[in-house]
Design a protein around this motif. Structure first.
Motif, mmCIF file in Angstrom:
data_model
loop_
_atom_site.group_PDB
_atom_site.id
_atom_site.type_symbol
_atom_site.label_atom_id
_atom_site.label_comp_id
_atom_site.label_asym_id
_atom_site.label_seq_id
_atom_site.Cartn_x
_atom_site.Cartn_y
_atom_site.Cartn_z
ATOM 1 N N PHE A 12 40.279 70.644 111.792
ATOM 2 C CA PHE A 12 41.431 70.390 111.352
ATOM 3 C C PHE A 12 40.953 69.468 109.671
ATOM 4 N N ASN A 13 40.239 69.933 108.834
ATOM 5 C CA ASN A 13 39.591 69.025 108.017
ATOM 6 C C ASN A 13 40.972 69.095 106.798
ATOM 7 N N ALA A 14 41.737 70.480 106.585
ATOM 8 C CA ALA A 14 42.785 71.160 105.734
ATOM 9 C C ALA A 14 43.674 70.064 105.899
ATOM 10 N N MET A 15 44.621 69.304 107.582
ATOM 11 C CA MET A 15 45.303 68.968 107.215
ATOM 12 C C MET A 15 45.092 67.255 106.754
ATOM 13 N N VAL A 16 43.730 66.888 107.998
ATOM 14 C CA VAL A 16 43.454 65.492 107.416
ATOM 15 C C VAL A 16 43.162 65.313 106.126
ATOM 16 N N THR A 17 42.871 65.728 105.707
ATOM 17 C CA THR A 17 42.206 65.597 104.044
ATOM 18 C C THR A 17 43.562 65.399 103.132
ATOM 19 N N ALA A 18 44.771 66.422 103.729
ATOM 20 C CA ALA A 18 45.827 66.574 102.928
ATOM 21 C C ALA A 18 46.976 65.850 103.382
ATOM 22 N N PHE A 19 46.854 65.346 104.653
ATOM 23 C CA PHE A 19 47.398 64.362 104.744
ATOM 24 C C PHE A 19 47.334 62.511 104.583
ATOM 25 N N SER A 20 45.528 62.766 104.639
ATOM 26 C CA SER A 20 45.112 61.198 103.599
ATOM 27 C C SER A 20 45.726 61.176 102.540
ATOM 28 N N LEU A 21 45.715 61.964 101.748
ATOM 29 C CA LEU A 21 45.948 62.029 100.161
ATOM 30 C C LEU A 21 47.508 61.539 100.006
ATOM 31 N N THR A 22 48.403 62.115 100.956
ATOM 32 C CA THR A 22 49.609 62.206 100.651
ATOM 33 C C THR A 22 50.591 61.163 101.541
ATOM 34 N N TYR A 23 49.867 61.275 102.282
ATOM 35 C CA TYR A 23 50.205 59.723 104.038
ATOM 36 C C TYR A 23 49.951 58.423 104.130
ATOM 37 N N GLY A 24 48.243 59.021 103.453
ATOM 38 C CA GLY A 24 47.295 57.439 103.785
ATOM 39 C C GLY A 24 46.624 57.646 105.101
ATOM 40 N N ILE A 25 47.208 58.760 105.969
ATOM 41 C CA ILE A 25 47.263 58.708 107.306
ATOM 42 C C ILE A 25 46.515 60.307 107.576
ATOM 43 N N ALA A 81 52.455 43.383 122.145
ATOM 44 C CA ALA A 81 51.554 44.087 120.490
ATOM 45 C C ALA A 81 52.210 43.483 119.603
ATOM 46 N N LYS A 82 51.987 43.960 118.373
ATOM 47 C CA LYS A 82 51.575 42.605 117.470
ATOM 48 C C LYS A 82 52.627 43.152 116.644
ATOM 49 N N GLU A 83 53.179 42.297 116.196
ATOM 50 C CA GLU A 83 54.478 42.290 115.278
ATOM 51 C C GLU A 83 54.529 44.146 114.102
ATOM 52 N N LYS A 84 55.616 44.353 114.675
ATOM 53 C CA LYS A 84 55.118 45.125 112.986
ATOM 54 C C LYS A 84 56.090 45.064 112.082
ATOM 55 N N SER A 85 55.693 45.464 110.994
ATOM 56 C CA SER A 85 56.414 45.341 109.725
ATOM 57 C C SER A 85 57.107 45.785 109.149
ATOM 58 N N GLN A 86 58.373 45.053 108.768
ATOM 59 C CA GLN A 86 59.236 45.877 108.412
ATOM 60 C C GLN A 86 59.964 46.440 107.352
ATOM 61 N N GLU A 87 58.454 46.670 106.832
ATOM 62 C CA GLU A 87 58.609 47.599 105.708
ATOM 63 C C GLU A 87 57.695 48.477 106.047
ATOM 64 N N ILE A 88 58.027 49.620 105.732
ATOM 65 C CA ILE A 88 57.372 50.624 105.669
ATOM 66 C C ILE A 88 56.881 50.775 104.445
ATOM 67 N N THR A 89 54.670 51.103 104.755
ATOM 68 C CA THR A 89 54.099 50.967 103.459
ATOM 69 C C THR A 89 53.204 52.282 104.003
ATOM 70 N N PHE A 90 52.393 53.104 103.316
ATOM 71 C CA PHE A 90 52.032 53.976 102.904
ATOM 72 C C PHE A 90 50.300 53.499 102.888
ATOM 73 N N ASN A 91 49.282 54.122 103.613
ATOM 74 C CA ASN A 91 47.844 53.991 103.160
ATOM 75 C C ASN A 91 47.684 54.630 102.280
ATOM 76 N N THR A 92 48.246 54.323 101.147
ATOM 77 C CA THR A 92 47.786 55.432 99.653
ATOM 78 C C THR A 92 47.345 54.952 98.380
ATOM 79 N N PRO A 93 46.729 54.951 97.418
ATOM 80 C CA PRO A 93 47.216 53.979 96.461
ATOM 81 C C PRO A 93 47.866 53.402 95.367
ATOM 82 N N SER A 94 49.335 54.359 95.735
ATOM 83 C CA SER A 94 50.771 53.452 95.512
ATOM 84 C C SER A 94 51.460 52.833 96.220
#
Lengths: 258, 728, 274
Positions: free
Chosen positions: B180-193, B561-574
């Motif tokens: 799954f390199n293609a999926m993992v790399t693409a989604f890491s770059l797009t969604y940070g996951i 469970a840890k409190e989930k932050s309400q703000e949705i953030t993605f682990n990408t540069p932006s």
């Protein structure tokens, strides 16, 4: 006897994905030998012409018939229908492994365990059902295709599924001296089930289900010829004795009454 | 369920005195005693023990039914989100791996030629000494980097990595670049996951590309999909083969291999130009959507129709239906998606398609930008000194040749060229754990040649797999039902894999093997745990006041469970969904999803497709007798039209030839495949005669596969091999 | 001693008849008697259980009430069949043991002296059935051996039937040893063997236990002896054999006494009562 159970399976054809988890689970739960199985998935293969294709899987096991031909032929009384829940079971201690029932079952749902010398088949995982679990095949069915329960209980999974079914088929065999009245209900099939399981190809391979039940010639022979012959023989010997005895009574027992 | 006793069990409790005798005879005390202390087994050694499956990487929760020290049945654990009480055929058959008559039960040292299969039994001490001595010799003579380490995704991999980094080698091969390199790399770059999880609870429209979910089974997801379909959700399957998944689909589109990208791009084109997307979502959470219309304008359905072989109207209709179902529409990210060298772009396009219909992270959304395994739980680990600095290049070209491939993924298939050419340096040893590169890597001949260059090969496995067959030392690992593995968090719970039976023979857990080996290599400081239980206690420590016994009894613990932050953030540069990726632009790749023309076969050639069957996991389960019992004989699928042209009949033996190899296999004439493709079920054709069930069964597609690497993700383009077929 | 005409016992004087009644001949030895009654006991257990086992409605060989009765009595089909197996094997074992143990000493001589059919037997077989039907009443039956021709014939049926049962029974009971087809053939073999024996047993029991003329035969199965009169009446040939034996013995004794008188006179030994 309204509270009597009638266990049966409901199989949602539209949800079977042919993953065969049921077969493996069954094999382990019931220690099925490696060369046999208690569950089959009938697969006619891909139908139609490219790209208009379809493929339907029809899983089945013992149908736990209301009038099972296997019981008809069992000579030792090993195969019986449980009066409490309607499951067709084999008492392997009473079974002699002659295989008459294997030939008689129109669904080929029985096999002969060569190692134990007895016949075996789906027992509805009664050992699990008794302690409140689902049968192994039902518990692990990924597609949610297999359901098991009391058909007499309107609140059971199977009854509810039957009520909501879009279509309903049974692989019933009705003939002059047979009406199996099976307890597997196939629901939501895309087309007539019979056409799915009794195609010419299957018939050629001897895999069509259901097939005509086989009663071996010998067995028929016993019924038609030998049984009356023996009855006549015994009857005749009685008759002769009776005549002789009567004759003696009339003539008296001179020799011994001196 | 685990606490219900069968009638028989009650009888057995009655005869406890007798039972105790039986147990003492059949079951060595360690596992049973521990399980009894934890309250899992009755006096007789019967009961259910919760653990975790290892028949694939989905890792379902398992309840193992144990009777008198033997596993007799495995049930899905209803408490585990990955199994929900069910197990697939492979999961059910797991105990047959443990009870495989071909298990390796003692350490083995080769005595004959490599590949002859002649080994002698050895003690653990001797075997480990031999392995350590050889590894140290290579380290002294050529440096630590001359040792290659490779292992496939597993729970003990963290300690495997520990061993290799402590040893000081950068050369780490995983299966990921074959998967799954293609999926993992693409989604890491797009969604940070790496891998977004999918939620089918409210889904109304599902698009599957490169995901044969009903045959490549992930227990809970497969069940969820079937529930969704039964509920009336539309299922569209893009696949050159009419798979079992396609047979349940609302619509099957036999797309030309390698052109899924064109289909998705055209869908994006329709949704963007007709303004059907979720503008609110894209405006808030995504970057680069403004650049999309201009970029995508060229990719019209008419253009895509020429590429894919699917009518423009169909593409347009599906795009509209997909958008109409928004946000309950899901374009599945796929799994083993490395099919063509454009697979990375395909994955980027899928990521984008999901983003523009706003199904990400929203309530009822179908994609959760959350790694199903992470769940924000941090486990403890034994303390250890820092690893030695790695100064040498990686043989697989990461990152000097493949800058965007994450280090932990690597490009496994590239290693062999480096071994064979000796560039940038020569490797001399190979440590393989729970992996079978001989069959998993494309171009088997090349792998065997690379093996030939090795001074020393050691394999850790439970059976004599093909790589073990060619090894110098084989170390017997305990099967997943016989050992502990490090903990695994899933959906806020921490699950344990624990032994349900005593290891057979002299098999030992990976945690034990790595620690023993580490100590012999002078790396004892990196393995600061007494035994497996101590390791798990150290992992548990930061979670709170949980005891190992509690964990063992329930199979999991659930930290608050840890409190989930309400703000949705993605682990990408932006911090947002990067439809436009700056990172990609900087590396010299297209920043937006862009069409890349995949190669296509000549007129006399076929695409060689690969895929999955529901009864096997890659090349690891063919020796399982129960799965063997219920498998279909693997044949070469061919469309009747193509078969007619070649004059082939069903079951006729054919010779399939690619540029690297050829195999002879019976043909299966079926309309379930495009006329320009053939398909071969992977994982068969084992070389090891130590696998008595699998040996001689089918042929290996790794003989045929040509090595092609996606330059962005490093993924092996497994469907890019073209073959000719003729009567054998 | 001159032999009177065979078969003409009706003109024997009353005094002679009384003497003959007093006189006993040994017909059965103890082993025979025990084996017979053992056989009776086993059959009494095996036959009803066996009939009750045959459950197939398609064959309809046994009444349903009987099946139900026996299953309830034994607690299920398995127990019933197991009981049948156990008793069956016991029967086979003991019977075979007895026969093999006495094979050369008893069985072979028995078979030779008492089972071979001679001309008289054939004649008897031709006449008797017709007589039983009321025909040929004037014709006298030829004299018979220790067993009459009917009994002899039945002996063959019994021996063959018993072998059939002994072979087919274990084939079905030892279920792992034989393929299903053998077990399928074994079933009718078992039943036919049993029915053949049973058909004869009905006459045998009737004649032996109920029919007044054969009372002695019945009691001989306890004491082992029949009166000379009975022998004279029913098994004349055997009777004359016995008489001949006695005469031979007396002659021998006389010879012995003679030769002994020459050298060392001793009193003659008392006549043994056999």
């Amino acid at each position: 006897m309204a509270d009597k159970k009638r266990y049966g399976f409901v199989i949602d054809i539209s949800r079977c994905i042919d993953c065969r988890a049921c077969q493996v689970a069954c094999s382990l739960e019931n220690s099925v030998p490696l060369n046999h199985t208690r569950i089959w998935i009938h697969d006619q293969g891909v139908q139609g012409t490219f790209p208009k294709l379809s493929r339907t899987f029809v899983p089945y096991n013992c149908m736990h018939c209301e009038h099972p031909p296997c019981i008809e032929v069992c000579v030792s009384g090993a195969t019986y229908k449980d009066p409490n829940n309607g499951l067709v079971l084999v008492d392997q201690e009473a079974c002699i492994g002659c295989g008459f029932c294997v030939e008689a079952c129109p669904y080929d749902a029985r096999y002969l365990d060569e190692k134990l010398g007895v016949v075996d088949k789906c027992n509805g995982c009664i050992q699990r059902v008794e302690i409140g679990q689902k049968p192994a095949c039902v518990a692990t069915c990924l597609g949610g295709s297999r359901l098991f329960g009391d058909l007499n209980d309107p609140a059971s999974d199977v009854s509810i599924a039957l009520k909501n079914a879009k279509s309903l088929f049974r692989l019933d065999i009705e003939g002059k001296d047979i009406d199996t009245d099976p307890n597997i209900y196939f629901i939501n099939a895309p087309q007539s089930l019979t056409s799915l399981v009794t195609s010419d190809a299957f018939k050629q391979q001897g895999q069509a289900v259901p097939r005509e039940p086989k009663y071996t010639i010998s067995e028929e022979g016993w019924k038609k010829v030998l049984v009356p012959a023996i009855a006549a023989g015994i009857g005749a010997s009685f008759l002769v004795q009776a005549t002789y005895f009567t004759k003696q009574l009339i003539e008296g027992e001179k020799e011994f009454d001196e | 369920m685990p606490n219900t006793l069968s009638r028989r069990d009650f009888l057995k409790v009655g005869g406890a005195a007798l039972g105790a005798l039986t147990v003492s005879r059949f079951v060595p005390p360690r596992v049973v005693a521990a399980a009894r202390t934890a309250g899992l087994l009755d006096q007789n050694g019967d009961g259910y023990i919760p653990t975790m499956c290892e028949m694939c990487v989905w890792r379902c929760g398992v309840l193992a039914k144990v009777e008198e020290g033997r596993v007799v049945k495995l049930e899905g654990n209803p408490d585990h989100p990955n199994s929900k009480g069910k197990l697939c055929a492979r999961g059910q058959s797991g105990l047959m791996n443990t009870y495989d008559p071909d298990r390796v039960l003692t350490p083995l040292i080769r005595v004959g030629q490599r590949g002859e299969g002649k080994f002698r039994k050895a003690s653990w001490d001797e075997a480990l000494d031999v392995v350590a001595a050889n590894m140290l010799k290579i380290k002294e003579q050529y440096g630590a980097q001359a040792m290659i380490f490779s292992s496939t995704h597993n729970l003990s991999q963290v300690q495997f990595e520990n061993l290799l980094y402590a040893f000081g080698s950068p050369n780490y091969g995983t299966q990921r670049s074959l998967c799954f390199n293609a999926m993992v790399t693409a989604f890491s770059l797009t969604y940070g996951i790496e891998e977004p999880s999918r939620d089918y609870t409210s889904v109304k429209y599902i698009l599957l590309t490169g995901r044969n979910l009903l045959e490549a089974i992930s227990t809970s997801e497969t069940s969820d999909l079937m529930d969704a379909v039964a509920r009336g959700a539309k299922l569209v399957v893009l696949d050159p083969r009419f798979t079992k998944t396609a047979s349940k689909a609302t619509e099957w589109l036999p797309i030309r291999p390698g052109t899924d990208l064109a289909f998705i791009l055209a869908m994006i084109n329709v949704i963007v130009t007709e303004k059907l997307g979720d503008c609110e979502f894209t405006a808030r959470y995504a970057v680069g959507c403004d650049k999309l219309p201009a970029h995508i304008a060229f990719y019209t359905p008419e253009w895509a129709a020429k590429k894919t072989g699917i009518e423009a109207d169909t593409i347009r209709r599906i795009a509209r239906e997909f958008a109409a179902a928004m946000p309950d529409a899901l374009a599945h990210p796929g799994w083993r998606t490395s099919n063509f060298i454009n697979s990375f772009q395909t994955e980027r396009a899928i990521a984008t398609l999901n983003a523009i219909v706003g199904n990400v992270l929203t309530p009822g959304g179908c994609l959760n930008a959350e790694n199903p395994e992470a769940s924000g739980i941090t486990l403890g680990k034994p303390s250890q000194p820092p690893y030695p600095r790695l100064s040498s290049l990686r043989l697989d070209g990461v990152p000097w040749k493949y800058p965007l491939v994450p280090l932990k993924l690597g490009v496994f298939q590239e290693l062999r060229d480096a071994v064979l050419t000796g560039q940038p340096y020569q490797a001399h040893g190979w440590f393989i754990a729970r992996q079978n590169p001989v069959l998993s890597l494309p171009d088997r001949q090349k792998t065997l040649e690379a093996f030939g260059k090795m001074d020393f090969i050691v394999t850790v496995d439970i059976i004599m797999n093909d790589s073990a067959w060619f090894s110098d030392v084989v170390l017997p690992e305990a099967s997943y039902l016989e050992r502990y593995d490090p903990l695994l968090p899933v959906s806020g719970k921490v699950f344990i894999r624990q032994p349900v039976i005593e290891p057979q023979g002299e098999a030992q857990s990976a945690l034990w093997i790595y620690k023993q080996l580490g100590e012999r290599l002078g790396l004892g400081d990196f393995f600061q745990y007494q035994d497996e239980e101590d390791y798990i206690r150290q992992q548990l420590a930061p979670l709170g006041n949980y005891s190992l016994e509690e964990l063992r009894l329930h199979g999991y613990v659930e930290p608050p469970a840890k409190e989930k932050s309400q703000e949705i953030t993605f682990n990408t540069p932006s911090g947002k969904v990067e439809v436009y990726s700056e990172t990609l632009a900087n590396a010299g790749y297209p920043a937006l999803p862009t069409w890349e023309e995949p190669p296509s076969p000549n007129a006399d050639q076929f695409y060689l497709l690969t895929g999955k069957v529901g009864q096997h996991t890659q090349m690891g389960t063919q020796n399982n007798q129960l799965l063997h019992k219920y498998e279909d004989y693997p044949r070469l699928w061919m469309n009747p039209e193509a078969a007619d042209k070649l004059g082939l009949k069903d079951w006729e033996l054919v010779e399939v030839t690619s540029e690297v190899g050829s195999v002879k296999v019976p043909v299966q004439v079926t309309p379930a495949i495009r006329a320009d493709c053939v398909y071969l079920t992977p994982g068969y054709g084992h070389l090891s005669k130590g696998l008595r069930t699998a040996y001689g069964d089918g042929v290996s597609d790794s003989v045929l596969h040509v090595t092609y690497v996606d330059p962005v993700s490093g993924g092996q383009a497994l469907s890019q091999t073209f073959v000719t077929v003729k009567k054998a | 001693m001159s032999k009177p005409r065979m078969g003409s016992y009706k003109n024997i004087s009353i005094v002679e008849r009384r003497r003959l009644r007093e006189k006993k001949y040994k017909k059965h030895n103890l082993a025979n008697i025990l084996t017979h009654w053992f056989n009776v006991g086993m059959w009494a257990l095996l036959l009803p259980t066996g009939i009750a086992i045959i459950s197939s409605p398609r064959l309809g060989l046994s009444p349903v009430w009987m099946q139900e009765l026996f299953r309830n009595m034994f607690g299920g089909a398995a127990n019933l069949i197991k009981f049948h197996y156990t008793i069956g094997f016991l029967w086979i074992f003991v019977l075979l043991f007895n026969v093999l143990l006495g094979f050369r000493k008893y069985f072979v001589p028995f078979a030779i002296s008492r089972m071979l059919l001679d001309k008289d037997d054939i004649q008897w077989l031709k006449t008797k059935p017709l007589q039983m039907l009321g025909l040929m009443k004037d014709k006298t039956l030829p004299p018979q051996d220790a067993y009459n021709a009917g009994q002899k014939l039945y002996m063959y049926v019994v021996i063959l039937g018993t072998l059939g049962i002994m072979v087919s029974g274990p084939v079905m009971a030892l279920k792992t040893l034989f393929p299903p087809i053998v077990k399928q053939i074994a079933q009718p073999l078992h039943w036919v063997s049993v029915f053949a024996i049973v058909a004869g047993v009905i006459i045998h029991v009737y004649m032996g236990a109920i029919f007044p003329e054969e009372k002695e035969a019945f009691f001989s199965m306890f004491g082992g002896k029949v009166s000379a009169w009975y022998a004279r009446a029913h098994h004349e040939k055997w009777y004359w054999e016995k008489v001949q034996e006695e005469m031979d013995w007396e002659e021998e004794v006389a010879r012995e006494i003679e030769s002994a008188a020459g050298a060392d006179p001793q009193p003659a030994p008392a006549k043994s009562g056999d």
